[in-house]
Scaffold this motif. Structure first.
Motif: not given
Length: 428
Positions: A60-64, A191-203, A213-217
């Motif tokens: 997810h960090a790579r795709l965003q 869960g990782a596939i679902v939750i990763g998207g939540v983190i990205i949108i929240s950021l 910056e988001k990738k590193k975080l």
């Protein structure tokens, strides 16, 4: 908010969304049954419940993007179908399972209420959090997760330093594979596939615009969350092993009752009578944060399908919570049984998509994506069919013939060989 503070808030939120009903209930019984082979089941459990899910966060960090981006190299149609299946599974199995676990361990023993009342109040609160999603990351990361971790570490720390009887020899013939399969039941790769998207949108909602910056975080928070999961899982499995000769569990009990009885016994032995209260709070918090993460991720996806429609987000969240109330009437064990054939089919596909998405694009080309996913689909489907027809001679012979087939991992070698061979011929 400082960078370090935001990093730990994000990591804690990730940990909390991962750490739900199965994550708390499954490891102690696994250790209890593994006894002196606890280290092997721990290794297997870590692979499917920690390593692969954290790789999903790194992807997810790579795709965003969204979950759609995980499968779009296979084809847009495949990716859309895959996303819809994953989200339907998420709101019909792991999310209601959190309500069932909360009722059986936290609510019913203390209040004697019906499953309908528990799941109704539970998902009403989930809906409140999901509809106020801009505050989710901060609230979960700042308040709920530290409380969960504190209670868990207290129970584990006291339990490990108590004197214990010598454990018996394990009854597991293949403890490593038992750990691998039990790790499936956490649903953490999905869960990782679902939750990763939540983190990205929240950021994004918090104003993060820089891709790097988001990738590193996200990557750093994923590793921190993974380390936290590792410590907690290993501690819970080891506790189960240590108490295997001290807490009696009736073999006639259902699987969920065994898990709940063992967890209550460990809490009582480590914290005394107050341990029951702590356990009730722990289960409720751990399950609740996971349900919020799943429901938010599902609502985010369907919002994106309808041109970022807020109405689509709200309707999806309401429908997901209503499904949670209905399915939450089942007990924890019944939901696990329903999940088994689904996991055997969809989990291998989710795993190969995670690995392909963290592999360099030089090797993970669209043709590699398509062939590897196709082969994995076929073998995963055969494993799922075997669940319904366990005595079928053709399927039995096939499983015996395939490496790791009898352990439900017949797809691993074909997927790996396909990746290598297609990559080699493509290069030539």
């Amino acid at each position: 908010m400082s960078k370090n503070k935001e990093l730990f808030v994000t990591a804690f939120a990730l940990f909390s969304m991962f750490f739900g009903a199965g994550n708390l209930l499954l490891p102690p019984l696994l250790g209890y049954q593994a006894t002196d082979q606890w280290h092997w089941v721990t290794l297997g459990f870590m692979i499917t419940a920690v390593v692969i899910p954290i790789f999903g966060i790194l992807a997810h960090a790579r795709l965003q993007g969204s979950m759609f981006d995980f499968g779009k190299k296979v084809s847009p149609v495949f990716s859309s179908i895959f996303c819809i299946i994953i989200y339907i599974i998420s709101v019909t199995i792991p999310s209601p399972r959190t309500a069932a676990a909360t009722h059986e361990i936290s609510i019913f023993p203390n209040f004697g209420t019906t499953p309908l009342l528990t799941s109704s109040i539970y998902f009403a609160l989930v809906l409140v959090f999901v509809l106020n999603r801009s505050r989710i990351l901060n609230f979960i990361g700042k308040f709920l997760t530290p409380l969960i971790v504190l209670i868990l570490l207290t129970i584990i720390g006291i339990g490990l330093f108590m004197p214990h009887a010598v454990v018996d020899a394990s009854s597991f013939k293949t403890p490593l594979f038992e750990g691998l399969k039990e790790g499936y039941q956490t649903f953490d790769a999905i869960g990782a596939i679902v939750i990763g998207g939540v983190i990205i949108i929240s950021l994004n909602l918090k104003g993060h615009d820089s891709f790097e910056e988001k990738k590193k975080l996200i990557a750093k928070s994923g590793w921190i969350a993974g380390f936290g999961l590792f410590v907690i899982y290993a501690g819970l499995i080891l506790l189960g092993s240590y108490f295997s000769n001290e807490i009696y569990i009736d073999t006639a009990m259902s699987g969920d009752m065994k898990r709940a009885t063992l967890l209550r016994g460990i809490s009582l032995a480590t914290l005394g009578n107050i341990g029951t209260a702590f356990l009730s709070v722990l289960v409720a918090l751990a399950c609740f944060t996971t349900a919020v993460g799943i429901t938010t991720g599902t609502a985010d996806y369907f919002k994106g399908l309808f041109n970022n429609s807020k109405e689509a987000y709200t309707i999806t969240a309401v429908v997901a919570c209503l499904i949670g109330i209905l399915v939450g009437q089942l007990d924890f064990h019944d939901i696990i049984v329903i999940a088994i054939p689904v996991l055997k089919f969809i989990y291998p596909i989710a795993i190969v998509l995670i690995f392909l998405n963290i592999t360099s694009e030089k090797f993970a080309t669209p043709i590699v994506f398509r062939t590897v996913v196709l082969v994995t689909f076929i073998f995963g489907l055969l494993d799922a069919i075997h669940f319904f027809y366990p005595q079928n001679s053709l399927l039995l012979n096939f499983r015996k013939m395939m490496p790791l087939g009898t352990h439900d991992f017949a797809w691993v070698l074909p997927a790996l060989l396909t990746f290598v061979l297609v990559g080699f011929f493509q290069k030539k």
